[in-house]
Structures are given as structure tokens and as C-alpha cells.
Design a protein around this motif. Sequence first.
Motif, PDB file in Angstrom:
ATOM      1  N   CYS A   1       0.805  -1.219   0.000  1.00 46.39           N
ATOM      2  CA  CYS A   1       0.000   0.000   0.000  1.00 46.39           C
ATOM      3  C   CYS A   1       0.842   1.275   0.000  1.00 46.39           C
ATOM      4  O   CYS A   1       0.359   2.353   0.362  1.00 46.39           O
ATOM      5  CB  CYS A   1      -0.958   0.015   1.196  1.00 46.39           C
ATOM      6  SG  CYS A   1      -0.135   0.038   2.814  1.00 46.39           S
ATOM      7  N   ALA A   2       2.117   1.167  -0.437  1.00 46.81           N
ATOM      8  CA  ALA A   2       3.020   2.318  -0.359  1.00 46.81           C
ATOM      9  C   ALA A   2       2.749   3.377  -1.420  1.00 46.81           C
ATOM     10  O   ALA A   2       3.218   4.515  -1.283  1.00 46.81           O
ATOM     11  CB  ALA A   2       4.470   1.857  -0.452  1.00 46.81           C
ATOM     12  N   GLY A   3       2.033   3.020  -2.469  1.00 44.29           N
ATOM     13  CA  GLY A   3       1.755   3.999  -3.522  1.00 44.29           C
ATOM     14  C   GLY A   3       3.033   4.558  -4.121  1.00 44.29           C
ATOM     15  O   GLY A   3       3.971   3.820  -4.430  1.00 44.29           O
ATOM     16  N   GLU A   4       3.091   5.877  -4.271  1.00 39.30           N
ATOM     17  CA  GLU A   4       4.275   6.532  -4.828  1.00 39.30           C
ATOM     18  C   GLU A   4       5.216   7.036  -3.738  1.00 39.30           C
ATOM     19  O   GLU A   4       6.153   7.795  -4.009  1.00 39.30           O
ATOM     20  CB  GLU A   4       3.855   7.701  -5.730  1.00 39.30           C
ATOM     21  CG  GLU A   4       3.141   7.262  -6.993  1.00 39.30           C
ATOM     22  CD  GLU A   4       3.983   6.306  -7.824  1.00 39.30           C
ATOM     23  OE1 GLU A   4       5.155   6.648  -8.109  1.00 39.30           O
ATOM     24  OE2 GLU A   4       3.486   5.217  -8.168  1.00 39.30           O
ATOM     25  N   GLY A   5       4.965   6.619  -2.488  1.00 40.29           N
ATOM     26  CA  GLY A   5       5.833   7.023  -1.391  1.00 40.29           C
ATOM     27  C   GLY A   5       7.250   6.494  -1.579  1.00 40.29           C
ATOM     28  O   GLY A   5       7.464   5.440  -2.181  1.00 40.29           O
TER      29      GLY A   5
ATOM     30  N   THR B   1      11.015   4.702  -4.846  1.00 36.01           N
ATOM     31  CA  THR B   1       9.648   4.195  -4.809  1.00 36.01           C
ATOM     32  C   THR B   1       9.650   2.672  -4.946  1.00 36.01           C
ATOM     33  O   THR B   1      10.665   2.054  -5.287  1.00 36.01           O
ATOM     34  CB  THR B   1       8.808   4.791  -5.940  1.00 36.01           C
ATOM     35  OG1 THR B   1       9.349   4.331  -7.205  1.00 36.01           O
ATOM     36  CG2 THR B   1       8.815   6.317  -5.904  1.00 36.01           C
ATOM     37  N   GLN B   2       8.500   2.069  -4.711  1.00 38.22           N
ATOM     38  CA  GLN B   2       8.363   0.626  -4.899  1.00 38.22           C
ATOM     39  C   GLN B   2       8.522   0.245  -6.372  1.00 38.22           C
ATOM     40  O   GLN B   2       9.059  -0.820  -6.686  1.00 38.22           O
ATOM     41  CB  GLN B   2       7.000   0.156  -4.379  1.00 38.22           C
ATOM     42  CG  GLN B   2       6.815   0.356  -2.879  1.00 38.22           C
ATOM     43  CD  GLN B   2       7.773  -0.451  -2.051  1.00 38.22           C
ATOM     44  OE1 GLN B   2       7.682  -1.675  -2.022  1.00 38.22           O
ATOM     45  NE2 GLN B   2       8.711   0.219  -1.371  1.00 38.22           N
ATOM     46  N   SER B   3       8.104   1.126  -7.262  1.00 39.70           N
ATOM     47  CA  SER B   3       8.295   0.865  -8.701  1.00 39.70           C
ATOM     48  C   SER B   3       9.780   0.831  -9.035  1.00 39.70           C
ATOM     49  O   SER B   3      10.232  -0.013  -9.828  1.00 39.70           O
ATOM     50  CB  SER B   3       7.588   1.936  -9.539  1.00 39.70           C
ATOM     51  OG  SER B   3       6.189   1.855  -9.373  1.00 39.70           O
ATOM     52  N   GLN B   4      10.544   1.739  -8.443  1.00 38.11           N
ATOM     53  CA  GLN B   4      11.989   1.726  -8.671  1.00 38.11           C
ATOM     54  C   GLN B   4      12.625   0.475  -8.096  1.00 38.11           C
ATOM     55  O   GLN B   4      13.532  -0.109  -8.704  1.00 38.11           O
ATOM     56  CB  GLN B   4      12.619   2.979  -8.052  1.00 38.11           C
ATOM     57  CG  GLN B   4      12.338   4.264  -8.815  1.00 38.11           C
ATOM     58  CD  GLN B   4      12.872   5.495  -8.091  1.00 38.11           C
ATOM     59  OE1 GLN B   4      12.422   5.803  -6.983  1.00 38.11           O
ATOM     60  NE2 GLN B   4      13.825   6.178  -8.696  1.00 38.11           N
ATOM     61  N   LEU B   5      12.154   0.050  -6.933  1.00 39.01           N
ATOM     62  CA  LEU B   5      12.663  -1.190  -6.355  1.00 39.01           C
ATOM     63  C   LEU B   5      12.426  -2.354  -7.304  1.00 39.01           C
ATOM     64  O   LEU B   5      13.325  -3.175  -7.534  1.00 39.01           O
ATOM     65  CB  LEU B   5      12.001  -1.447  -5.005  1.00 39.01           C
ATOM     66  CG  LEU B   5      12.374  -2.769  -4.314  1.00 39.01           C
ATOM     67  CD1 LEU B   5      13.864  -2.830  -3.988  1.00 39.01           C
ATOM     68  CD2 LEU B   5      11.538  -2.963  -3.037  1.00 39.01           C
ATOM     69  N   ALA B   6      11.227  -2.435  -7.862  1.00 38.99           N
ATOM     70  CA  ALA B   6      10.921  -3.499  -8.821  1.00 38.99           C
ATOM     71  C   ALA B   6      11.847  -3.417 -10.030  1.00 38.99           C
ATOM     72  O   ALA B   6      12.344  -4.445 -10.518  1.00 38.99           O
ATOM     73  CB  ALA B   6       9.458  -3.406  -9.257  1.00 38.99           C
ATOM     74  N   ASP B   7      12.109  -2.205 -10.503  1.00 38.13           N
ATOM     75  CA  ASP B   7      12.999  -2.028 -11.658  1.00 38.13           C
ATOM     76  C   ASP B   7      14.408  -2.520 -11.349  1.00 38.13           C
ATOM     77  O   ASP B   7      15.046  -3.172 -12.184  1.00 38.13           O
ATOM     78  CB  ASP B   7      13.049  -0.558 -12.072  1.00 38.13           C
ATOM     79  CG  ASP B   7      11.762  -0.059 -12.711  1.00 38.13           C
ATOM     80  OD1 ASP B   7      10.946  -0.912 -13.123  1.00 38.13           O
ATOM     81  OD2 ASP B   7      11.573   1.163 -12.797  1.00 38.13           O
TER      82      ASP B   7
ATOM     83  N   GLY C   1       3.334   3.990   6.392  1.00 46.08           N
ATOM     84  CA  GLY C   1       4.268   5.066   6.676  1.00 46.08           C
ATOM     85  C   GLY C   1       5.041   5.506   5.441  1.00 46.08           C
ATOM     86  O   GLY C   1       5.255   6.707   5.222  1.00 46.08           O
ATOM     87  N   ILE C   2       5.476   4.531   4.635  1.00 49.42           N
ATOM     88  CA  ILE C   2       6.182   4.868   3.390  1.00 49.42           C
ATOM     89  C   ILE C   2       5.287   5.724   2.495  1.00 49.42           C
ATOM     90  O   ILE C   2       5.730   6.746   1.944  1.00 49.42           O
ATOM     91  CB  ILE C   2       6.628   3.584   2.660  1.00 49.42           C
ATOM     92  CG1 ILE C   2       7.705   2.856   3.480  1.00 49.42           C
ATOM     93  CG2 ILE C   2       7.165   3.920   1.263  1.00 49.42           C
ATOM     94  CD1 ILE C   2       8.062   1.484   2.945  1.00 49.42           C
ATOM     95  N   LYS C   3       4.038   5.313   2.363  1.00 51.07           N
ATOM     96  CA  LYS C   3       3.101   6.064   1.529  1.00 51.07           C
ATOM     97  C   LYS C   3       2.980   7.511   1.987  1.00 51.07           C
ATOM     98  O   LYS C   3       2.898   8.436   1.162  1.00 51.07           O
ATOM     99  CB  LYS C   3       1.722   5.392   1.570  1.00 51.07           C
ATOM    100  CG  LYS C   3       0.652   6.113   0.755  1.00 51.07           C
ATOM    101  CD  LYS C   3      -0.690   5.399   0.867  1.00 51.07           C
ATOM    102  CE  LYS C   3      -1.763   6.131   0.060  1.00 51.07           C
ATOM    103  NZ  LYS C   3      -3.074   5.428   0.167  1.00 51.07           N
ATOM    104  N   ASN C   4       2.991   7.720   3.285  1.00 49.55           N
ATOM    105  CA  ASN C   4       2.779   9.053   3.855  1.00 49.55           C
ATOM    106  C   ASN C   4       4.070   9.847   4.057  1.00 49.55           C
ATOM    107  O   ASN C   4       4.050  10.918   4.661  1.00 49.55           O
ATOM    108  CB  ASN C   4       2.038   8.928   5.184  1.00 49.55           C
ATOM    109  CG  ASN C   4       0.631   8.356   5.012  1.00 49.55           C
ATOM    110  OD1 ASN C   4       0.004   8.540   3.972  1.00 49.55           O
ATOM    111  ND2 ASN C   4       0.145   7.657   6.022  1.00 49.55           N
ATOM    112  N   GLY C   5       5.195   9.310   3.578  1.00 47.75           N
ATOM    113  CA  GLY C   5       6.455  10.052   3.626  1.00 47.75           C
ATOM    114  C   GLY C   5       7.277   9.893   4.883  1.00 47.75           C
ATOM    115  O   GLY C   5       8.296  10.566   5.045  1.00 47.75           O
ATOM    116  N   ALA C   6       6.879   8.979   5.766  1.00 46.18           N
ATOM    117  CA  ALA C   6       7.585   8.836   7.041  1.00 46.18           C
ATOM    118  C   ALA C   6       9.001   8.301   6.878  1.00 46.18           C
ATOM    119  O   ALA C   6       9.841   8.488   7.770  1.00 46.18           O
ATOM    120  CB  ALA C   6       6.791   7.915   7.973  1.00 46.18           C
ATOM    121  N   ASN C   7       9.281   7.634   5.763  1.00 43.60           N
ATOM    122  CA  ASN C   7      10.594   7.036   5.555  1.00 43.60           C
ATOM    123  C   ASN C   7      11.440   7.783   4.537  1.00 43.60           C
ATOM    124  O   ASN C   7      12.526   7.343   4.176  1.00 43.60           O
ATOM    125  CB  ASN C   7      10.443   5.571   5.133  1.00 43.60           C
ATOM    126  CG  ASN C   7       9.840   4.728   6.231  1.00 43.60           C
ATOM    127  OD1 ASN C   7       8.632   4.682   6.383  1.00 43.60           O
ATOM    128  ND2 ASN C   7      10.685   4.084   7.026  1.00 43.60           N
TER     129      ASN C   7
END
Length: 283
Positions: free
Chosen positions: A161-165, A201-207, A249-255
Motif C-alpha cells: 500500500c506504499a503507492g508513490e511514497g 519508490t516501490q516501482s523503482q525497487l521493482a525495476d 508510513g512509506i506512503k505518507n512520507g515517514a521514511n
Amino acid sequence: MKIAVTSASGKLGASIVQHLIQDIGKENVIGIARTPARAEHLGVEIRKGDYNNREDFEKALQGIDAVLLVSGMDEPQKRIIQHRNVIEAAKINGVKKIVYTSIVGAETGNAFSPIVQTNRQTEEDVIASGMDYVIGRNGIYIEPDLEYLETYIEDGEIRNCAGEGKCTYTSRQELGYAYSKMLTEEKHNGQTYNLVGEAITQSQLADYINEVYGTKLTFKSVSEEDYLAERQAALGDFIGTIIAGIYQGIKNGANDVPSDFEKAAGSPHTTALQMVKAFKNKS
């Protein structure tokens, strides 16, 4: 200088022990573990220490100059007392310096926040101890994602659920290096450091995983409610809620926080892509 590392049988504790051996020699490093046999492979003196037993630490910290307190893994309400057992035992034994592995994160607003709150309380206890101190706030480890790779491949996606965070991932190898410097160099005393890498982002992690492993993963973002239900069903209420809270938290910028890693370690943090490559080469 004798330095003790708690939770030496764990992956982070072991990494710190191994880096300390390189920096000050194995004869000056003491590992402390709830089950000593699980840490004997480290090749240093191992003493028994259960966070729930202050007497263990009153014995284990005899003759110690500095102690590295690895944050406990128990439920939030138990951690503060467990950590105080170590802090008080260190004071009784005249330990001069304490270094604590805290964590990056929001103190309110997500399901992981109760964990962060207990870490902040221990930070306050460490500062109030009267010992020299250094606090490291760890970022999220990248290793669990890579250890989970078979499931990701089976599903064809990274799903949370991290979205673009953005998340400032780190690794136990990087942390072990930094904590050895924080323990042995006086210039860090009195500092609190964010021990994190670059924000991705999670997309970058996947890449990055696709680039290194030749996979074809995509990232799928789901609602916080759905992800919480999925994780609770798979891992139980306690762990499932914590994992869901991390991604919330990642989604909301906490990390997505500034990095102090280079100040702490004296060298730049490796990139996320480099960490993925290093994990593959070690596997």
C-alpha cells in the motif's frame, strides 16, 4: 577497549560484531545473546543476556567499556522495560558509552507508530543515562524484500500500500559498518543519525530487482485497508499490522528522510541498486 553487542545472534547484531572485529580485533568484542550457542559462530566471547532478565546483563556487561543496544523485537509495551534492563545494568557496571539502534518513522498516524514511540522513549532513556551515547535511526532493511523474491516472482508483482511514497532503504551490511564507527570514534558522541540510503519508490525497487535478477516484476499498489487485511491473514494480527503500518508510513512520507549515513560512517551509503547486486552476489 571492550565493546559488547546485544542480540549478537541476530542478523544486525552479527553484522556489527563482524565489522567491530575488523576495526578493533576479536579479543576486544563481546557478543551477548539470549541463546549463546546461536552466536558461537561469530568467533568471539559470547555471554548470556535475555532482555527480560536484568541480572543477565549485570553479569554480561562486567568489564565492558561500550555497549551496542540492539532494539528488541517484542511487543511495544514490553520493549521499554527490556531496554531499561540493559541501560541500568550498563550504569551499574560503569560502562562509559552506549549506542542504540533506533528506527526512522512517524510517531503517530500509522499502525507502525507504536513501535516508533517505544524507540523514541528508549532514545530518551539513553540520553538521560549519563553515559556517552550515540543513537542511530535505522531505515527499512532491503534484505526482506530480496528474501521474499520467490513469492514476488510467483505473483509477478510487488504488492503493498506504499503507492508513490519513497523509502530510504538500507542494509544490515551498511548498518554494521556505520555502528562500528559510531562505537569506536568519540566524535559521534551525543549525536542522533538517520542511517538511511537514497529514497526510492516501490516501482523503482521493482525495476532494480528486474535489472539484477532478470525478472519482470511490476508494482501494484492496493488500499491500506486491503493490505492490512492481507497481511493479518498471512502473518497474524501483530506482525501483519506492523508490516502494513510500515508501508502505510512509506506512503505518507515517514521514511523519506535526510541521510546522516556519511557523517556516521565516514563514507557514502551504497545505492539501492548496489545493495540488490550485493545481496545476489552473496546469495
